[in-house]
Motif scaffolding. Structure first.
Motif, PDB file in Angstrom:
ATOM      1  N   ARG A  47      41.055 -44.222  -2.798  1.00  0.00           N
ATOM      2  CA  ARG A  47      41.684 -44.532  -1.505  1.00  0.00           C
ATOM      3  C   ARG A  47      42.576 -43.388  -1.041  1.00  0.00           C
ATOM      4  O   ARG A  47      42.673 -43.115   0.163  1.00  0.00           O
ATOM      5  CB  ARG A  47      42.523 -45.806  -1.629  1.00  0.00           C
ATOM      6  N   GLY A  48      43.229 -42.720  -1.979  1.00  0.00           N
ATOM      7  CA  GLY A  48      44.061 -41.592  -1.603  1.00  0.00           C
ATOM      8  C   GLY A  48      43.267 -40.485  -0.940  1.00  0.00           C
ATOM      9  O   GLY A  48      43.797 -39.730  -0.124  1.00  0.00           O
ATOM     10  N   ALA A  49      41.984 -40.376  -1.285  1.00  0.00           N
ATOM     11  CA  ALA A  49      41.136 -39.333  -0.717  1.00  0.00           C
ATOM     12  C   ALA A  49      40.346 -39.795   0.487  1.00  0.00           C
ATOM     13  O   ALA A  49      40.150 -39.032   1.436  1.00  0.00           O
ATOM     14  CB  ALA A  49      40.172 -38.820  -1.790  1.00  0.00           C
ATOM     15  N   LEU A  50      39.884 -41.056   0.480  1.00  0.00           N
ATOM     16  CA  LEU A  50      38.938 -41.516   1.509  1.00  0.00           C
ATOM     17  C   LEU A  50      39.480 -42.620   2.398  1.00  0.00           C
ATOM     18  O   LEU A  50      38.837 -42.979   3.388  1.00  0.00           O
ATOM     19  CB  LEU A  50      37.651 -42.026   0.839  1.00  0.00           C
ATOM     20  N   GLY A  51      40.623 -43.174   2.068  1.00  0.00           N
ATOM     21  CA  GLY A  51      41.114 -44.325   2.811  1.00  0.00           C
ATOM     22  C   GLY A  51      40.587 -45.610   2.206  1.00  0.00           C
ATOM     23  O   GLY A  51      39.948 -45.613   1.158  1.00  0.00           O
ATOM     24  N   GLU A  52      40.865 -46.715   2.858  1.00  0.00           N
ATOM     25  CA  GLU A  52      40.476 -48.023   2.343  1.00  0.00           C
ATOM     26  C   GLU A  52      38.973 -48.187   2.284  1.00  0.00           C
ATOM     27  O   GLU A  52      38.240 -47.642   3.103  1.00  0.00           O
ATOM     28  CB  GLU A  52      41.067 -49.132   3.212  1.00  0.00           C
ATOM     29  N   GLN A  53      38.522 -48.974   1.312  1.00  0.00           N
ATOM     30  CA  GLN A  53      37.099 -49.303   1.246  1.00  0.00           C
ATOM     31  C   GLN A  53      36.688 -50.097   2.474  1.00  0.00           C
ATOM     32  O   GLN A  53      37.495 -50.822   3.063  1.00  0.00           O
ATOM     33  CB  GLN A  53      36.761 -50.075  -0.028  1.00  0.00           C
ATOM     34  N   ILE A  54      35.432 -49.958   2.864  1.00  0.00           N
ATOM     35  CA  ILE A  54      34.947 -50.651   4.058  1.00  0.00           C
ATOM     36  C   ILE A  54      34.165 -51.916   3.721  1.00  0.00           C
ATOM     37  O   ILE A  54      33.745 -52.640   4.617  1.00  0.00           O
ATOM     38  CB  ILE A  54      34.075 -49.715   4.916  1.00  0.00           C
ATOM     39  N   GLY A  55      34.003 -52.188   2.438  1.00  0.00           N
ATOM     40  CA  GLY A  55      33.318 -53.407   2.041  1.00  0.00           C
ATOM     41  C   GLY A  55      33.448 -53.634   0.551  1.00  0.00           C
ATOM     42  O   GLY A  55      33.628 -52.689  -0.218  1.00  0.00           O
ATOM     43  N   VAL A  56      33.403 -54.901   0.136  1.00  0.00           N
ATOM     44  CA  VAL A  56      33.412 -55.255  -1.279  1.00  0.00           C
ATOM     45  C   VAL A  56      32.311 -56.274  -1.516  1.00  0.00           C
ATOM     46  O   VAL A  56      31.897 -56.997  -0.601  1.00  0.00           O
ATOM     47  CB  VAL A  56      34.770 -55.834  -1.727  1.00  0.00           C
ATOM     48  N   SER A  57      31.816 -56.329  -2.747  1.00  0.00           N
ATOM     49  CA  SER A  57      30.741 -57.244  -3.081  1.00  0.00           C
ATOM     50  C   SER A  57      30.786 -57.549  -4.564  1.00  0.00           C
ATOM     51  O   SER A  57      31.510 -56.888  -5.328  1.00  0.00           O
ATOM     52  CB  SER A  57      29.383 -56.630  -2.700  1.00  0.00           C
ATOM     53  N   HIS A  58      30.005 -58.537  -4.987  1.00  0.00           N
ATOM     54  CA  HIS A  58      29.913 -58.914  -6.397  1.00  0.00           C
ATOM     55  C   HIS A  58      28.463 -59.275  -6.690  1.00  0.00           C
ATOM     56  O   HIS A  58      27.789 -59.891  -5.857  1.00  0.00           O
ATOM     57  CB  HIS A  58      30.828 -60.100  -6.699  1.00  0.00           C
ATOM     58  N   ASN A  59      27.969 -58.857  -7.852  1.00  0.00           N
ATOM     59  CA  ASN A  59      26.598 -59.163  -8.236  1.00  0.00           C
ATOM     60  C   ASN A  59      26.581 -59.681  -9.663  1.00  0.00           C
ATOM     61  O   ASN A  59      26.946 -58.965 -10.597  1.00  0.00           O
ATOM     62  CB  ASN A  59      25.724 -57.901  -8.118  1.00  0.00           C
ATOM     63  N   ASP A  60      26.166 -60.939  -9.843  1.00  0.00           N
ATOM     64  CA  ASP A  60      26.093 -61.543 -11.168  1.00  0.00           C
ATOM     65  C   ASP A  60      24.815 -61.178 -11.904  1.00  0.00           C
ATOM     66  O   ASP A  60      24.680 -61.501 -13.084  1.00  0.00           O
ATOM     67  CB  ASP A  60      26.168 -63.071 -11.062  1.00  0.00           C
ATOM     68  N   GLN A  61      23.865 -60.547 -11.233  1.00  0.00           N
ATOM     69  CA  GLN A  61      22.538 -60.348 -11.791  1.00  0.00           C
ATOM     70  C   GLN A  61      22.348 -59.018 -12.504  1.00  0.00           C
ATOM     71  O   GLN A  61      21.264 -58.733 -13.001  1.00  0.00           O
ATOM     72  CB  GLN A  61      21.488 -60.465 -10.667  1.00  0.00           C
ATOM     73  N   CYS A  62      23.366 -58.177 -12.568  1.00  0.00           N
ATOM     74  CA  CYS A  62      23.228 -56.893 -13.252  1.00  0.00           C
ATOM     75  C   CYS A  62      23.024 -57.117 -14.745  1.00  0.00           C
ATOM     76  O   CYS A  62      23.746 -57.897 -15.364  1.00  0.00           O
ATOM     77  CB  CYS A  62      24.458 -56.028 -13.025  1.00  0.00           C
ATOM     78  N   GLY A  63      22.066 -56.434 -15.324  1.00  0.00           N
ATOM     79  CA  GLY A  63      21.773 -56.595 -16.733  1.00  0.00           C
ATOM     80  C   GLY A  63      22.927 -56.193 -17.625  1.00  0.00           C
ATOM     81  O   GLY A  63      23.094 -56.720 -18.730  1.00  0.00           O
ATOM     82  N   ALA A  64      23.741 -55.227 -17.169  1.00  0.00           N
ATOM     83  CA  ALA A  64      24.902 -54.798 -17.954  1.00  0.00           C
ATOM     84  C   ALA A  64      26.030 -55.817 -17.901  1.00  0.00           C
ATOM     85  O   ALA A  64      26.977 -55.729 -18.679  1.00  0.00           O
ATOM     86  CB  ALA A  64      25.403 -53.447 -17.437  1.00  0.00           C
ATOM     87  N   GLY A  65      25.926 -56.778 -16.986  1.00  0.00           N
ATOM     88  CA  GLY A  65      26.953 -57.782 -16.799  1.00  0.00           C
ATOM     89  C   GLY A  65      27.329 -57.901 -15.339  1.00  0.00           C
ATOM     90  O   GLY A  65      26.951 -57.057 -14.522  1.00  0.00           O
ATOM     91  N   PRO A  66      28.049 -58.953 -14.954  1.00  0.00           N
ATOM     92  CA  PRO A  66      28.468 -59.100 -13.557  1.00  0.00           C
ATOM     93  C   PRO A  66      29.284 -57.902 -13.108  1.00  0.00           C
ATOM     94  O   PRO A  66      30.199 -57.457 -13.814  1.00  0.00           O
ATOM     95  CB  PRO A  66      29.321 -60.379 -13.578  1.00  0.00           C
TER      96      PRO A  66
END
Length: 213
Positions: A99-118
């Motif tokens: 954030r210090g370099a690019l500013g605030e994120q423009i979106g957030v999400s969550h994925n439970d289906q990743c094989g490495a874990g949510p």
């Protein structure tokens, strides 16, 4: 055989599915892109993360650049130095630095289906998405739709040619990947438009990123 659809914003994240660790195929047929410690495109100078994957030397509020690395992201500061935000850095520290370099994120999400874990995901301007596993920085992905100009310290990014990459490091190309023409170099992975010398990079990622095959 299904192929990755390169679409914009968080819609792309909805299409991403599970991946395993350490380059091994998961039960669902998905493959992780896991970094190693030998990334040819990582510049070793500047301040790097500590052994636990954290950030040292205080605040990065003056950061003004973000560079792609096989082991994380390099954040430049106003004094001309940089530091590595290494994979396994806590999520709050990672987000604060970026954030210090690019500013605030423009979106957030969550994925439970990743094989490495949510996984939790944070999308920043320019097409950069960060992945977090168990509250720690796990990987990044750069898509062309964001219009950003993110590169490695040696200048490799979206639009770079295979010829240019091979002038800097060894590049392995898998022309028959289910995603298209896929490459790996020193822990960085991605897609190119063709396996010819003039084939250009169309996507880049490193670490654990959920890409459905």
């Amino acid at each position: 055989m299904r192929r990755l659809a390169l679409v914009t914003g968080l819609a792309a994240l909805a299409l991403l599915s599970g991946c395993g660790r350490d380059g091994n195929e998961s039960a669902g047929g998905n493959i992780a892109t896991q970094t190693d410690n030998g990334g040819e495109f990582v510049v070793p100078d500047g301040t790097i993360g500590n052994g636990a994957g954290g950030i040292d030397n205080g605040s990065v509020e003056s950061a003004d650049t973000v560079k792609l690395a096989a082991r994380g992201l390099r954040i430049g500061d106003a004094g001309g130095g940089d530091r590595l935000i290494a994979f396994d850095t806590p999520r709050a520290d990672t987000l604060g630095a970026v954030r210090g370099a690019l500013g605030e994120q423009i979106g957030v999400s969550h994925n439970d289906q990743c094989g490495a874990g949510p996984m939790d995901m944070a999308e920043f301007p320019g097409g950069l998405t960060l992945y977090f596993l168990d509250g720690r920085f796990a990987g990044w992905d750069v898509a062309p739709e964001g219009g950003g100009t993110f590169t490695t310290p040696s200048g490799i990014g979206i639009g770079s040619t295979l010829k240019a990459m091979r002038e800097k490091a060894s590049v392995d190309v898998q022309a028959n990947s289910s995603l298209g023409v896929e490459f790996n170099t020193g822990g960085l992975s991605g897609l190119v438009a063709s396996d010819t010398p003039t084939g250009t990079v169309t996507r880049l990622w490193a670490g654990n990123s959920c890409i459905f095959r």
